[in-house]
Scaffold this motif. Structure first.
Motif, PDB file in Angstrom:
ATOM      1  N   HIS A 154     -17.332  39.561 -55.359  1.00 34.85           N
ATOM      2  CA  HIS A 154     -18.702  39.246 -54.948  1.00 34.85           C
ATOM      3  C   HIS A 154     -18.970  39.517 -53.470  1.00 34.85           C
TER       4      HIS A 154
ATOM      5  N   CYS B  19     -13.996  35.580 -54.771  1.00 34.48           N
ATOM      6  CA  CYS B  19     -15.286  35.965 -54.190  1.00 34.48           C
ATOM      7  C   CYS B  19     -15.152  37.199 -53.304  1.00 34.48           C
TER       8      CYS B  19
ATOM      9  N   TYR C  25     -21.253  32.384 -58.097  1.00 32.54           N
ATOM     10  CA  TYR C  25     -21.935  33.607 -58.509  1.00 32.54           C
ATOM     11  C   TYR C  25     -21.856  33.824 -60.018  1.00 32.54           C
TER      12      TYR C  25
ATOM     13  N   MET D  73     -20.206  34.427 -48.077  1.00 29.89           N
ATOM     14  CA  MET D  73     -18.911  35.083 -47.851  1.00 29.89           C
ATOM     15  C   MET D  73     -18.385  34.770 -46.450  1.00 29.89           C
TER      16      MET D  73
ATOM     17  N   CYS E 138     -16.893  29.457 -59.599  1.00 29.19           N
ATOM     18  CA  CYS E 138     -17.480  30.484 -58.746  1.00 29.19           C
ATOM     19  C   CYS E 138     -18.991  30.278 -58.764  1.00 29.19           C
TER      20      CYS E 138
END
Length: 183
Positions: free
Chosen positions: A117, A113, A98, A145, A96
């Protein structure tokens, strides 16, 4: 499978098959496979004794000729490695960008995600694109995204045989030509 990959496939939230990534049904046993293992006869590669597959594991644990057979194979492989695996990028599991949680398949990364996120506006590098020959490992997506949902709703190799040495435009042209032929 290595343990981290297997654990990722068996997460309680979404247990999937380690090979085809289809959802696993909890508690269902493969009775037909169990029967096949009980009735299929095989031969030990060490001592050539015949037995059913269901008995093979316990047999090879105590068969010294089988242990020697395995060690000969290990020695042969370790003397001359066929290729350096570092030359082949991992295009099957991704971290990931993030939170750096690891070992997501493409679908798992998209789901992770979206769940954890979706409100994070930080510009990050797409690990899926970065692993591709045409991907730029330094490109930071302005809206990661949106990128995930548009570009990675499916995996190329699920639908076509990927030639990772071809560029993206060539691959898309091949996919379009195949779709026209299939009509």
């Amino acid at each position: 499978f290595c343990m981290p990959c297997l654990q990722e496939c068996l997460k309680p939230k979404k247990p999937v098959c380690g090979v085809c990534r289809s959802t696993l049904s909890p508690g269902s046993r493969a009775l037909d496979l169990e029967k096949q293992i009980e009735t299929t006869e095989t031969t030990c590669n060490g001592c050539n004794k015949k037995m059913y597959l269901s008995k093979m594991r316990s047999h090879v644990a105590s068969c010294s000729k089988y242990q020697n057979y395995i060690m000969e194979g290990v020695k042969a492989v370790t003397k001359e490695p066929l290729h350096n695996t570092r030359n082949f990028p991992n295009r099957f599991t991704f971290p990931c960008p993030y939170c750096s949680e690891k070992n997501f398949d493409q679908e798992g990364l998209v789901e992770h995600c979206k769940t954890l996120h979706s409100m994070d506006a930080k510009q990050v590098v797409c690990p899926i694109c970065a692993s591709m020959p045409w991907g730029d490992p330094n490109y930071r997506s302005a809206n990661f995204m949106e990128h995930l949902q548009r570009r990675h709703r499916f995996s190329y190799d699920t639908f076509v045989v990927c030639d990772y040495d071809a560029d993206e435009d060539d691959m898309m042209a091949q996919v379009l030509m195949r779709s026209l032929r299939d009509k």
